[in-house]
Design an enzyme around this catalytic site. Structure first.
Site, PDB file in Angstrom:
ATOM      1  N   ASP A  10      69.131  40.395 102.058  1.00 21.76           N
ATOM      2  CA  ASP A  10      69.299  39.277 102.999  1.00 21.76           C
ATOM      3  C   ASP A  10      70.643  39.418 103.728  1.00 21.76           C
ATOM      4  OD1 ASP A  10      70.815  38.845 100.679  1.00 21.76           O
ATOM      5  OD2 ASP A  10      70.613  36.661 100.758  1.00 21.76           O
ATOM      6  N   HIS A 240      79.316  41.933  95.476  1.00 20.91           N
ATOM      7  CA  HIS A 240      78.287  41.756  94.436  1.00 20.91           C
ATOM      8  C   HIS A 240      77.133  42.756  94.565  1.00 20.91           C
ATOM      9  CE1 HIS A 240      79.969  37.644  93.940  1.00 20.91           C
ATOM     10  NE2 HIS A 240      79.991  37.619  95.259  1.00 20.91           N
TER      11      HIS A 240
HETATM   12 CA   LIG Z   1      72.483  39.692  99.307  1.00 18.49          CA
END
Ligand SMILES: [Ca+2]
Length: 313
Positions: A10, A240
């Site tokens: 995303d 992350h």
């Molecule tokens: Ca992501």
């Protein structure tokens, strides 16, 4: 050994950093980018993913997937973290290349059937596409090699609520389906990613080694770093999404622990990943749940060097 992967994403600033790392590393073969709502609406996620492919000179399929949570209304988005454009308000020229016409879930299934047992699904956004693919093809766990997820918070607090991390919170019901499936799942959550802050010097090195890709990450990260540097004295940000990719090629850098997992879908525990290390509970809610691996530590210096070396290629 080359790892075939599908990156479910995303984009997103840390997504961009992770996607470029995957493109750059010779041992990672990205079969396609499947997009999902999360940091940004799914239409923007898909367009951003194609734009990242253009910037990197990669001609691979990009699909648009799930745009809503499994249950409940459309999400709110993380523009306050990733900017109005998902790239820290740098507004790169959007690619006009068409998307692959398939849904993200269908693409995942098609590729899994084409390369049975070879693909690792690397999911770095909410888990709606993987949940839908499981519903459409119940044999999916037998058709893929494994699943690596950025998301969750096993033994540390959450970042959206006191107990939930954003990717899991954004589509908790989908996550519950994905975590309950019978596949080899490794979770890279806030346990490990928030232990590992990256400094402006790191972004400088990426840009120095690779002015196009590293330069993009450095520019996009300024807004992201301002968000993460509120209430602290130093400037930092967190990549992350790159952790599961690093683990794919250098698992020895990580400490992982095994546990049985349940995902909360209630009002208070929405998106909580509740992990019981082996032998710590007799409750059938956990003893009958799936066992997963949870990353809890990483060798920070070696991880940074791995990213820098890949960007330098
Ligand atoms: Ca992501």
């Amino acid at each position: 050994m080359t790892h075939k992967i599908i990156l479910d994403t995303d984009p997103g600033i840390d997504d961009a950093m992770a996607i470029f790392f995957a493109f750059q590393h010779p041992e990672i073969d990205v079969l396609g980018l499947t997009t999902v709502f999360g940091n940004v609406p799914v239409t923007m996620a898909a367009r951003n993913a194609v734009t990242l492919c253009d910037i990197a000179g990669q001609d691979i399929p990009v699909t648009q997937g799930v745009g809503m949570p499994w249950v409940g209304p459309e999400s709110t988005y993380a523009h306050f973290v990733h900017g109005d454009d998902g790239f820290g308000n740098t507004f790169p020229k959007a690619s006009e290349k068409p998307l692959d016409p398939r849904s993200s879930a269908q693409f995942i299934i098609d590729m899994a059937r084409q390369y049975p047992g070879e693909i690792t699904l690397v999911a770095i956004g909410p888990l709606g596409n993987l949940a839908l693919a499981l519903r459409l093809e119940p044999d999916l766990p037998k058709l893929v090699k494994g699943v690596s997820i950025m998301g969750g918070a096993a033994f540390v607090p959450g970042n959206v609520t006191p107990v939930a991390e954003a990717n899991i919170w954004n589509d908790a019901h989908a996550a519950a389906i994905v975590f309950a499936a019978d596949w080899k799942l490794t979770m890279f959550g806030l346990d490990v990613t928030l232990q590992t802050p990256f400094s402006p010097t790191f972004m400088d090195k990426l840009a120095d080694k690779n002015s196009t890709l590293g330069g993009f990450v450095k520019d996009a990260s300024q807004f992201y770093m301002d968000f993460y540097s509120q209430n602290r004295d130093d400037k930092v940000c967190f990549f992350h999404d790159a952790f599961p990719l690093a683990h794919l090629i250098h698992p020895e850098l990580f400490t992982v622990t095994e546990g049985q997992v349940r995902v909360g879908t209630g009002e208070l525990d929405r998106g909580q990943t509740v992990v019981a290390p082996a032998g710590t509970t007799a409750s059938p809610l956990w003893t009958e749940a799936q066992t997963i691996n949870v990353a809890t530590k990483v060798e920070h210096d070696k991880l940074e060097q791995l990213f820098i070396d890949a960007y330098a290629l």
